[in-house]
Design a protein around this motif. Structure first.
Motif, PDB file in Angstrom:
ATOM      1  N   ARG A 171      56.452  51.308  41.259  1.00 42.68           N
ATOM      2  CA  ARG A 171      56.850  52.630  40.768  1.00 42.68           C
ATOM      3  C   ARG A 171      56.521  53.736  41.767  1.00 42.68           C
ATOM      4  N   GLN A 172      55.365  53.604  42.429  1.00 35.53           N
ATOM      5  CA  GLN A 172      54.920  54.661  43.334  1.00 35.53           C
ATOM      6  C   GLN A 172      55.174  54.341  44.808  1.00 35.53           C
ATOM      7  N   SER A 173      55.825  53.199  45.081  1.00 35.50           N
ATOM      8  CA  SER A 173      56.146  52.782  46.456  1.00 35.50           C
ATOM      9  C   SER A 173      54.920  52.847  47.365  1.00 35.50           C
ATOM     10  N   LEU A 174      53.833  52.214  46.937  1.00 36.28           N
ATOM     11  CA  LEU A 174      52.565  52.300  47.655  1.00 36.28           C
ATOM     12  C   LEU A 174      52.424  51.251  48.757  1.00 36.28           C
ATOM     13  N   GLU A 175      53.287  50.235  48.739  1.00 33.07           N
ATOM     14  CA  GLU A 175      53.245  49.162  49.725  1.00 33.07           C
ATOM     15  C   GLU A 175      51.875  48.483  49.779  1.00 33.07           C
ATOM     16  N   LEU A 176      51.254  48.309  48.613  1.00 41.47           N
ATOM     17  CA  LEU A 176      49.980  47.619  48.541  1.00 41.47           C
ATOM     18  C   LEU A 176      50.171  46.131  48.832  1.00 41.47           C
ATOM     19  N   LYS A 177      49.169  45.522  49.423  1.00 43.94           N
ATOM     20  CA  LYS A 177      49.130  44.074  49.562  1.00 43.94           C
ATOM     21  C   LYS A 177      48.252  43.568  48.421  1.00 43.94           C
ATOM     22  N   ILE A 178      48.877  43.057  47.349  1.00 43.58           N
ATOM     23  CA  ILE A 178      48.139  42.684  46.144  1.00 43.58           C
ATOM     24  C   ILE A 178      47.695  41.224  46.235  1.00 43.58           C
ATOM     25  N   LEU A 179      46.393  41.012  46.129  1.00 52.79           N
ATOM     26  CA  LEU A 179      45.793  39.691  46.219  1.00 52.79           C
ATOM     27  C   LEU A 179      45.327  39.234  44.836  1.00 52.79           C
ATOM     28  N   ALA A 180      45.453  37.943  44.556  1.00 54.12           N
ATOM     29  CA  ALA A 180      45.065  37.394  43.256  1.00 54.12           C
ATOM     30  C   ALA A 180      43.860  36.483  43.428  1.00 54.12           C
ATOM     31  N   ALA A 181      42.736  36.881  42.834  1.00 54.06           N
ATOM     32  CA  ALA A 181      41.528  36.053  42.863  1.00 54.06           C
ATOM     33  C   ALA A 181      41.503  35.132  41.656  1.00 54.06           C
ATOM     34  N   LYS A 182      40.837  34.004  41.770  1.00 56.25           N
ATOM     35  CA  LYS A 182      40.793  33.045  40.661  1.00 56.25           C
ATOM     36  C   LYS A 182      39.917  33.536  39.516  1.00 56.25           C
ATOM     37  N   ASP A 183      38.898  34.359  39.832  1.00 57.20           N
ATOM     38  CA  ASP A 183      38.032  34.901  38.788  1.00 57.20           C
ATOM     39  C   ASP A 183      37.424  36.213  39.265  1.00 57.20           C
ATOM     40  N   ASP A 184      36.653  36.859  38.384  1.00 58.69           N
ATOM     41  CA  ASP A 184      36.095  38.170  38.700  1.00 58.69           C
ATOM     42  C   ASP A 184      35.083  38.104  39.837  1.00 58.69           C
ATOM     43  N   SER A 185      34.310  37.039  39.890  1.00 61.46           N
ATOM     44  CA  SER A 185      33.304  36.910  40.950  1.00 61.46           C
ATOM     45  C   SER A 185      33.957  36.838  42.325  1.00 61.46           C
ATOM     46  N   GLU A 186      35.049  36.083  42.416  1.00 59.16           N
ATOM     47  CA  GLU A 186      35.749  35.979  43.694  1.00 59.16           C
ATOM     48  C   GLU A 186      36.365  37.315  44.083  1.00 59.16           C
ATOM     49  N   ALA A 187      36.918  38.032  43.110  1.00 59.00           N
ATOM     50  CA  ALA A 187      37.519  39.334  43.398  1.00 59.00           C
ATOM     51  C   ALA A 187      36.484  40.300  43.965  1.00 59.00           C
ATOM     52  N   PHE A 188      35.300  40.318  43.360  1.00 57.28           N
ATOM     53  CA  PHE A 188      34.249  41.207  43.867  1.00 57.28           C
ATOM     54  C   PHE A 188      33.835  40.816  45.281  1.00 57.28           C
ATOM     55  N   ARG A 189      33.701  39.524  45.534  1.00 60.92           N
ATOM     56  CA  ARG A 189      33.315  39.069  46.880  1.00 60.92           C
ATOM     57  C   ARG A 189      34.336  39.483  47.926  1.00 60.92           C
ATOM     58  N   MET A 190      35.603  39.537  47.532  1.00 58.96           N
ATOM     59  CA  MET A 190      36.636  39.924  48.503  1.00 58.96           C
ATOM     60  C   MET A 190      36.466  41.372  48.947  1.00 58.96           C
TER      61      MET A 190
END
Length: 303
Positions: A171-190
């Motif tokens: 919607r906002q044309s932000l050109e984000l690179k969206i990454l998918a972590a398997k769980d919350d702990s992995e997302a925080f580590r990233m």
């Protein structure tokens, strides 16, 4: 003779009452639980303070404590002397499928009730209201999505937060690179390892991630909210009697005021195993839900 008739009437009344209490429930879920003598409860192992493991690897948390009252209500409704609880680990990727496939009777983790999910599963009355925000390193100066244009942002697979990220990015044309972590702990580590500039998730879960980090002062949560997230206990769709029982057990906690003690225990006091304290007072949105319980999946209902 009058006394004999009175005694007979009392015996018949007692027999009829017992027969009524023993009548099979008009609920596939309750019949399944009654036949097996087991209720299956799904839990998360890393969603502080809702559903996580203590120092002895036992599932504990706010959602699980609420569900313990639901389990007690099921046991009472079925008139069982014993009711075994089978605890089943779930993740953001597996939780809905496990409910749909009857592998669990209650999902007592941290799941947003929304209109899309209501096509597959049912939800109890709301037990918490969160908002999706961004976590980033303090030095990154991330106030909102606009500060992340063209940069990598992570969220957890199977969550509403990652869906909102994709929608807002387009919607906002932000050109984000969206990454998918398997769980919350992995997302925080990233974020900690600089693989992502920010982590999008519900604010209360972000607060839990920061509180359990080795250097919590290094991280900050954005003021900008991406969405409103009402949490409920997830259960199978198409079983109104079971849902009424679940809702009644939770509303009883609201009416008695017991929910306030439960809330303080998990959000305003140190919790095991590391004694972290989120110091998170009850929100006005949750206070309104407790006063007027709702199972709405419409975010506007909670604003």
């Amino acid at each position: 003779m009058h006394a004999a008739r009175s005694l007979l009437a009392a015996v018949l009344a007692g027999w009829l009452g017992a027969a009524h209490a023993a009548a099979p429930p008009d609920s596939l879920t309750l019949r399944k639980i009654e036949a097996a003598g087991v209720i299956s409860v799904g839990y998360r192992d890393d969603a502080v303070p809702f559903s996580f493991l203590d120092g002895h690897q036992r599932p504990i948390g706010y959602s699980l404590e609420i569900c313990s009252h639901v389990v007690a209500a099921v046991k009472q409704r079925l008139g069982l002397r014993e009711l075994a609880v089978k605890l089943v680990p779930v993740s953001t990727a597996t939780r809905i499928a496990l409910v749909v496939n009857d592998a669990i009777d209650l999902e007592c983790g941290v799941t947003t009730n929304n209109l899309n999910r209501q096509r597959q599963v049912a939800f109890s009355v709301t037990i918490f209201v969160a908002e999706s925000r961004l976590l980033a390193k303090r030095g990154a100066k991330v106030a909102g999505l606009a500060d992340l244009r063209g940069r990598p942002v992570v969220s957890t697979v199977g969550t509403t937060s990652i869906r909102y990220l994709h929608e807002l990015n387009a919607r906002q044309s932000l050109e984000l690179k969206i990454l998918a972590a398997k769980d919350d702990s992995e997302a925080f580590r990233m974020v900690a390892n600089d693989r992502a500039a920010a982590y999008a998730m519900d604010d209360v879960l972000l607060a839990g991630s920061i509180a359990t980090a080795g250097t919590p002062d290094d991280y900050v949560i954005s003021e900008e909210a991406l969405s409103v997230e009402p949490y409920g206990v997830m259960l199978r769709k198409g079983d109104p009697e079971f849902k009424r029982l679940v809702d009644a057990a939770i509303v009883a906690l609201y009416r008695s005021g017991e929910i306030e003690r439960i809330y303080r225990r998990w959000f305003e006091l140190p919790v095991p195993p590391r004694g972290i304290n989120l110091r998170l007072p009850m929100s006005e949105a949750l206070k309104r839900v407790i006063a007027q319980p709702t199972d709405s999946g419409d975010p506007a209902r909670y604003r």
